[in-house]
Design an enzyme around this catalytic site. Structure first.
Site, PDB file in Angstrom:
ATOM      1  N   CYS A   1       9.112  -3.223  -1.159  1.00  0.00           N
ATOM      2  CA  CYS A   1       9.022  -2.339   0.007  1.00  0.00           C
ATOM      3  C   CYS A   1       9.118  -3.133   1.312  1.00  0.00           C
ATOM      4  O   CYS A   1       9.716  -4.223   1.348  1.00  0.00           O
ATOM      5  CB  CYS A   1       7.754  -1.494  -0.055  1.00  0.00           C
ATOM      6  SG  CYS A   1       7.804  -0.035   1.030  1.00  0.00           S
TER       7      CYS A   1
ATOM      8  N   ASP B   1      -1.108   0.582   1.408  1.00  0.00           N
ATOM      9  CA  ASP B   1      -1.364   1.759   2.250  1.00  0.00           C
ATOM     10  C   ASP B   1      -2.838   2.087   2.275  1.00  0.00           C
ATOM     11  O   ASP B   1      -3.372   2.515   3.290  1.00  0.00           O
ATOM     12  CB  ASP B   1      -0.538   2.948   1.761  1.00  0.00           C
ATOM     13  CG  ASP B   1       0.920   2.716   2.096  1.00  0.00           C
ATOM     14  OD1 ASP B   1       1.605   2.044   1.305  1.00  0.00           O
ATOM     15  OD2 ASP B   1       1.342   3.133   3.180  1.00  0.00           O
TER      16      ASP B   1
END
Ligand code: RUB
Length: 316
Positions: A131, A200
């Protein structure tokens, strides 16, 4: 309150977060804080209570955009918790000051975390990344600043291909990058010294919630004896999980997986979870601006920073 009293700058930021024009947990936090400041500055509220009510409504609007990254509610907590004062100007000024302080802390946290994370990387290492995480990149950048020669293997990160952003970033820094499809991860781990990812959300048990594919990568890395480092500012710690609450995993549109043409005449359910949960046993260290921690011990830091009853001031 009427939605019209939520300023356009807030609705625009919310749309940009929901549409992922603003994405990544740290960027979402900064945009959220800035939107609250704009609400305070542009508000025509006649008194302090009215302005606080508008700020809560703006916060609810922002909160509803993406459910998984805890940086968003933690930012709302930080700013709303400092919206104090007897009159409207005092509340406005307190919000402006809180947002400036928050953004400054965000920048410093990433720099400090980068220095700590860099100490885990040795000259000549190859790092495998998934990512696009600005916290993870801060570690790699700090290692380069320390004069270490670091190479990278970057996973594409389907469906939205955030790995391309990481590849560009590292290429601009002059890093030797090999870009691979996600399914090459297990094979490429044979050539990696570290897995370095962001987060996250981190729960009280030390579970790491990050972009879908992180958990599989971490399990493969254990099989290959490659250590997994998670770079995550303390803003990613979710205090609501201290009382056992879970984290909502965002599911996104089918079109991210297959475009309309590919879906023609195809009668299948497309499932598109954006994040997954990596159990703490597959993570070697969580690097924060406060130091690096085995995931199982992160709960102590979480309690120190947030207390055990974090609250949701935007719902009051
Ligand atoms: C982004 C993602 C990132 C974390 C950490 O997902 O999973 O690894 O947000 O990023 P999405 P940062 O693209 O769906 O937002 O370290 O920049 O906070």
């Amino acid at each position: 309150m009427a939605t019209g009293e939520v300023r356009q700058s807030v609705t625009e930021t919310a749309t940009a977060i929901a549409d992922m024009e603003i994405r990544g947990a740290a960027a979402i936090a900064e945009a959220t804080a800035t939107a609250l400041r704009e609400q305070a500055v542009q508000s025509e509220a006649a008194d302090a209570d009215r302005l606080r009510a508008e700020l809560r409504a703006a916060a609810r609007h922002l909160y509803d955009t993406r459910p998984t990254a805890v940086s968003l509610p933690n930012t709302l907590r930080y700013v709303l918790g400092r919206a104090s004062g007897e009159d409207v100007d005092a509340v406005r000024e307190s919000v402006v000051a809180a947002v400036a302080e928050f953004c400054d802390r965000l920048d410093r946290a990433q720099t400090d975390l980068g220095t700590i994370g860099a100490s885990r990387l040795q000259d000549g290492d190859t790092v495998l990344m998934h990512c696009h995480s600005t916290d993870a990149l801060a570690c790699l950048e700090a290692a380069l600043d320390q004069g270490k020669d670091i190479a990278a293997i970057v996973k594409e990160t389907r469906p939205r291909r955030q790995g391309v952003l990481t590849a560009h970033h590292l290429d601009d820094l002059g890093v030797d990058v090999r870009f691979v499809v996600d399914s090459a991860a297990h094979r490429m781990l044979a050539e990696a010294d570290h897995v370095l990812v962001g987060a996250d959300t981190i729960t009280a048990t030390g579970t790491v919630i990050n972009k879908i594919g992180t958990a599989g990568l971490a399990v493969s890395a254990r099989e290959r004896d490659v250590p997994v480092t998670v770079a995550a500012q303390t803003l990613k710690l979710d205090p609501e999980t201290l009382s056992g609450g879970g984290v909502d995993i965002e599911h996104r549109a089918d079109a991210e997986v297959l475009d309309a043409e590919a879906r023609t005449d195809l009668d299948v359910d497309i499932v598109n979870p954006a994040f997954d949960e990596t159990p703490p046993r597959y993570v070697d260290a969580i690097v924060t601006e406060r130091g690096q921690f085995p995931p199982e011990s992160i709960v102590t830091l979480m309690r120190d920073l947030y207390g055990s009853e974090p609250g949701r001031p935007w719902e009051e």
